[in-house]
Motif scaffolding. Structure first.
Motif: not given
Length: 337
Positions: A120-142
């Protein structure tokens, strides 16, 4: 390397196939193989399922997804258990998909994986946000999807690559025109920031904003309703379609004199299911279509071979399509650049 440096200018990328067997997975593999994992933290997930060895619809062979050591990934519990790599478990989501909860992990060794992430759009956005904030991800590929069955949109990413090819149309001129039309939709302009803030939370129905900036609902109607009426909308400045935009609705808007000055807004290009003819008639009549979210289209990749074995000339296809859309077009299998 073509477009890899362009990708690194953004914090997220969707790779979207315009049809099955247009080379989306090959494009994803190409990108994953060439990203600088030594200096960038990369995370990968999928809308839907990717990584099967055999396409479940066409029964043709599919390339598997190979992750490199250090890459992060999000996939379902079912597919996490089938992984062929050593990984460090990082998180298990409370949100479920049809294949279980979404598992987030880091590849300790390189290896193969089936991807089936947030749906879902909301869960995808949350996952992307978590990856950046919690793990310092530079690039998320979907790994993106255009299916009506998917409620998550690849347009949530900052950038995008489209994969097209003979599976989309085996006729060269038709393939070029169909792909160019899709590029036009991807490149639609954003509406105003005020409209984005007002309309983004609305998930269903038809809405309009009047000349005083007031938001109104068109009762229980959708763009698919048979009996659509626009009474009392002479002051309409913005007309928002929260669901799918279809030919019949677009034609009614075009022919309504009270909506001549109104801006028509959809969530993103994946919600547009109109023919090129209706789209161009609407624009020719002075109509304007805008979106709430969009991605920067970086490049287009092509697969000149269809599942039935029909093969288009790769160089001609790349040249004609690049000329039509004004973007680089690559056959990544032929040219391992």
């Amino acid at each position: 390397m073509p477009f890899i440096n362009d990708i690194l200018q953004y914090d997220s990328l969707s790779i979207v196939g315009l049809e099955k067997n247009t080379g989306k997975t090959e494009c994803l593999k190409y990108v994953l193989d060439r990203l600088p994992v030594q200096t960038k933290r990369i995370a990968v997930t999928s809308i839907g399922i990717d990584g099967e060895t055999v396409d479940q619809v066409t029964r043709t062979q599919k390339p598997e997804i190979v992750l490199r050591e250090g890459m992060y990934f999000g996939t379902s519990e079912a597919h996490y258990h089938q992984r062929r790599l050593v990984s460090e478990l990082i998180d298990v989501s409370n949100e479920s998909t049809s294949l279980g909860r979404v598992v987030t992990a880091k590849a300790v060794t390189g290896g193969k994986i089936l991807l089936s992430g947030p749906s879902s759009a909301s869960s995808l956005k949350r996952w992307m946000g978590d990856m950046k904030q919690r793990f310092g991800i530079d690039l998320v590929i979907i790994d993106g999807a255009l299916s009506r069955m998917s409620s998550a949109s690849p347009a949530v990413s900052q950038s995008m690559i489209l994969a097209t090819g003979a599976a989309y149309s085996a006729n060269l001129s038709t393939l070029v025109s169909k792909t160019a039309f899709m590029v036009d939709l991807v490149n639609l302009d954003l509406t105003s920031e005020r409209n984005i803030n007002t309309l983004m939370p609305l998930e269903k129905g038809l809405w309009f904003i009047d000349k005083d900036g007031e938001l109104h609902s068109l009762d229980t109607m959708t763009s698919l309703s048979k009996d659509i009426h626009f009474e009392g909308m002479d002051g309409c400045q913005t007309l928002f379609v929260a669901g799918a935009l279809v030919d019949g609705f677009l034609e009614k808007v075009r022919k309504n004199k009270d909506l001549k000055q109104a801006e028509l807004v959809v969530r993103d290009f994946t919600k547009i299911f109109v023919t090129p003819q209706q789209f161009r008639l609407f624009l020719k009549a002075g109509g304007r279509i805008r979106v709430l979210q969009k991605s920067k289209l970086i490049a287009v990749s092509v697969n000149p071979t269809s599942p039935s074995g029909y093969v288009l000339d790769s160089d001609t296809l790349c040249d004609k399509l690049s000329e039509a859309i004004g973007l680089p077009v690559y056959d990544l299998i032929k040219n391992k650049l």
